[in-house]
Write an enzyme that holds these catalytic residues in place. Structure first.
Site, PDB file in Angstrom:
ATOM      1  N   HIS A   3      -2.662  -8.798   4.954  1.00  0.00           N
ATOM      2  CA  HIS A   3      -2.983  -7.879   3.596  1.00  0.00           C
ATOM      3  C   HIS A   3      -2.446  -8.694   2.450  1.00  0.00           C
ATOM      4  CE1 HIS A   3      -2.092  -4.578   6.417  1.00  0.00           C
ATOM      5  NE2 HIS A   3      -3.042  -3.809   5.673  1.00  0.00           N
ATOM      6  N   ASP A  61       1.234  -8.373   1.696  1.00  0.00           N
ATOM      7  CA  ASP A  61       2.038  -8.894   2.887  1.00  0.00           C
ATOM      8  C   ASP A  61       2.374 -10.249   2.306  1.00  0.00           C
ATOM      9  OD1 ASP A  61       1.042  -6.614   4.373  1.00  0.00           O
ATOM     10  OD2 ASP A  61      -0.173  -8.020   5.504  1.00  0.00           O
ATOM     11  N   GLU A  97     -12.218   0.293   9.678  1.00  0.00           N
ATOM     12  CA  GLU A  97     -11.145   0.501  10.629  1.00  0.00           C
ATOM     13  C   GLU A  97     -11.015   2.187  10.672  1.00  0.00           C
ATOM     14  OE1 GLU A  97      -7.658  -1.815  11.028  1.00  0.00           O
ATOM     15  OE2 GLU A  97      -6.523  -0.266  11.604  1.00  0.00           O
ATOM     16  N   HIS A 104      -5.120   4.573  16.728  1.00  0.00           N
ATOM     17  CA  HIS A 104      -5.826   5.463  15.949  1.00  0.00           C
ATOM     18  C   HIS A 104      -6.851   6.334  16.864  1.00  0.00           C
ATOM     19  CE1 HIS A 104      -5.589   2.340  12.374  1.00  0.00           C
ATOM     20  NE2 HIS A 104      -4.320   2.760  12.779  1.00  0.00           N
ATOM     21  N   ASP A 148       1.567   7.417  14.678  1.00  0.00           N
ATOM     22  CA  ASP A 148       1.010   5.816  14.855  1.00  0.00           C
ATOM     23  C   ASP A 148       2.067   4.887  15.220  1.00  0.00           C
ATOM     24  OD1 ASP A 148      -0.834   3.981  14.930  1.00  0.00           O
ATOM     25  OD2 ASP A 148      -1.076   3.727  12.743  1.00  0.00           O
ATOM     26  N   ASP A 174      -2.160  -5.338  16.142  1.00  0.00           N
ATOM     27  CA  ASP A 174      -1.530  -4.601  14.912  1.00  0.00           C
ATOM     28  C   ASP A 174      -0.567  -3.793  15.572  1.00  0.00           C
ATOM     29  OD1 ASP A 174      -1.098  -3.137  12.858  1.00  0.00           O
ATOM     30  OD2 ASP A 174      -2.772  -2.365  12.579  1.00  0.00           O
TER      31      ASP A 174
HETATM   32  C1  XUL Z   1      -2.695   1.156   9.580  1.00  0.00           C
HETATM   33  C2  XUL Z   1      -3.453   0.007  10.158  1.00  0.00           C
HETATM   34  C3  XUL Z   1      -3.615  -1.387   8.945  1.00  0.00           C
HETATM   35  C4  XUL Z   1      -4.835  -1.696   9.111  1.00  0.00           C
HETATM   36  C5  XUL Z   1      -5.259  -2.832   8.050  1.00  0.00           C
HETATM   37  O1  XUL Z   1      -2.554   2.116  10.661  1.00  0.00           O
HETATM   38  O2  XUL Z   1      -3.820  -0.001  11.216  1.00  0.00           O
HETATM   39  O3  XUL Z   1      -2.614  -2.062   9.299  1.00  0.00           O
HETATM   40  O4  XUL Z   1      -4.965  -2.563  10.266  1.00  0.00           O
HETATM   41  O5  XUL Z   1      -4.898  -2.296   6.710  1.00  0.00           O
HETATM   42 CO    CO Z   2      -4.914  -1.503  12.060  1.00  0.00          CO
END
Ligand code: XUL
Ligand code: CO
Length: 437
Positions: A101, A104, A232, A271, A307, A339
């Site tokens: 990001h 980051d 996403e 997710h 999460d 991730d």
């Molecule tokens: C949050 C998530 C993020 C995205 C990118 O749950 O998965 O890190 O992957 O913004």
């Molecule tokens: Co993600």
């Protein structure tokens, strides 16, 4: 070159009998599976946010992580030093990609132009480290959720000024991703949802989200960025409901707003489970719509409802992922992006290696097992045979669009009853999968 991990040298493949915790037992980058190297199938990617910015903070306690290369300040200099440590890690690990990001990698300034200046200063080091190591950018993205201005969302904020700020931030993140040769760009709707419907105009917010994505698509074309755009899905957290809640909701949104050909899906395991689905369900839904783009590889905890972003180690999970990914023709510009974050109890730098090595080995095993199941052929044959009534006769006529209710009523009246069903053989198939695991 930094020396953040002085006790670790390049992680090697040592095979399944190795007891060396800092070696791959299954991920052999050069090994050919179904005509392609493991490296090219899996396209592993390390995330900057969890791995280099995560400190193990949770709602009950402060960070625990020891990161000797990081002085903990929000200076550009520290951010640049961190890049060198990150590339040392990714290079030693042997992952071909990373993802970030904007916020980051570089500190946010007091104004957008100050933030952009900081980002440019850090991107310069990212670019030279990419050049030095050959590590590439899988995707970039903009953080449109941490700053308090995004409390109500970014593209779906009731405040048009916030929409404008988010647009400006995405413009810059796209330029930097393009300049770094990114294979893609991700839109995760951090707070694009609501906490209560009492204060929310759903239709207006959805229209705005679509406008935002159209603007990004237009800008992508304008600057000649050839990477893929990914959306996403995530159903909740931080909001109570996110508009991009699962693969089907995203696909419906993209179709409704004329964006279906512009964005694919970046699917994340945790997710999927928050949405009440399996990861394989989400992958199959995306693949059926020709929209399977990339994956955020992690896992949740069955006993926790949030999460948790853990590293994937479950061979059934990775086998299921790879079965669907191979069937869909593989990840093109996407990758297997971790991730995922180490637990806050795993606070030492070496834990970052254990976590990634485990995830990479789990996916390599999933890949090999899935390829073996496909080579064996019984699973695919079973599914083909299960649908064989559609290959000729009345089924083929229906599929070709050459039938109608009147024709079918006549057909069934002639026969009196449909042909008998065949067993679904679920238990037989579950046992078959276990033969390979
Ligand atoms: C949050 C998530 C993020 C995205 C990118 O749950 O998965 O890190 O992957 O913004
Ligand atoms: Co993600």
């Amino acid at each position: 070159m930094s020396d953040a991990f002085p006790t670790v040298s390049k992680i090697k493949f040592e095979g399944s009998t190795s007891k060396n915790p800092l070696a791959f037992k299954h991920y052999n980058a050069e090994e050919i599976v179904e005509g392609k190297t493991m490296r090219d199938h899996l396209r592993f990617s390390v995330v900057y946010w969890h791995t280099f910015r995560g400190r193990g903070v949770d709602v009950f306690g402060a960070g625990t992580a020891i990161r000797p290369w990081d002085d903990g300040t929000e200076s550009v200099e520290n951010a640049q030093k961190r890049v060198r440590a990150a590339f040392e890690f990714i290079e030693k690990l042997g992952a071909p990609f990373y993802a970030f990001h904007d916020r980051d990698v570089a500190p946010e300034g007091r104004t957008l132009s100050e933030s952009n200046k900081n980002l440019d200063a850090v991107a310069k080091v990212l670019k030279s480290e990419q050049k030095r190591t050959g590590i590439k950018l899988l995707w970039g993205t903009a953080n449109l959720f941490s700053n308090p201005r995004y409390m109500h969302g970014a593209a779906t904020s009731p405040n048009a000024e916030v929409f404008a700020f988010a647009a400006a931030q995405v413009k810059k993140a796209l330029e930097v991703t393009h300049d770094l040769g990114g294979e893609g760009y991700v839109f995760w709707g951090g707070r694009e949802g609501y906490s209560t419907l009492l204060n929310t105009d759903v239709k207006r917010e959805l229209d705005h989200l679509a406008k935002f994505l159209h603007m990004a698509v237009d800008y992508k074309k304008k600057i000649g960025f050839k990477g893929d755009f990914f959306i996403e899905p995530k159903p909740k957290e931080p909001t109570k409901h996110q508009y991009d809640s699962d693969a089907a909701a995203c696909l419906n949104f993209l179709r409704e707003y004329g964006l279906k050909n512009e964005l694919k899906l970046n699917l994340e395991t945790n997710h999927a489970t928050l949405a009440g689905h399996t990861m394989q369900h989400e992958l199959e839904v995306a693949a059926a719509a020709n929209a399977l783009g990339s994956i955020d590889a992690n896992t949740g905890d069955l006993l926790l409802g949030w999460d948790t972003d853990q590293f994937p180690t479950d061979i059934y999970l990775t086998t299921q992922c790879m079965l669907t990914i191979l069937k869909a023709g593989g990840l093109k510009k996407g990758g297997v992006n971790f991730d995922a974050k180490v637990r806050r109890e795993s606070f030492e730098p070496i834990d970052l290696f254990h976590a990634h090595i485990g995830g990479m080995d789990a996916f390599a095993r999933g890949l090999k097992i899935a390829a073996a199941i496909r080579k064996d052929g019984r699973l695919a044959d079973f599914v083909k045979q299960r649908y064989s009534s559609w290959d000729s006769g009345v089924g083929a006529e229906i599929e070709k669009g050459k039938s109608n209710l009147t024709e079918l009523a006549k057909y069934i009246s002639r026969k009196g009853e449909a042909a008998p069903n065949q067993s679904g053989r679920q238990e037989f198939l579950e046992n078959l999968i276990n033969e390979f695991i």
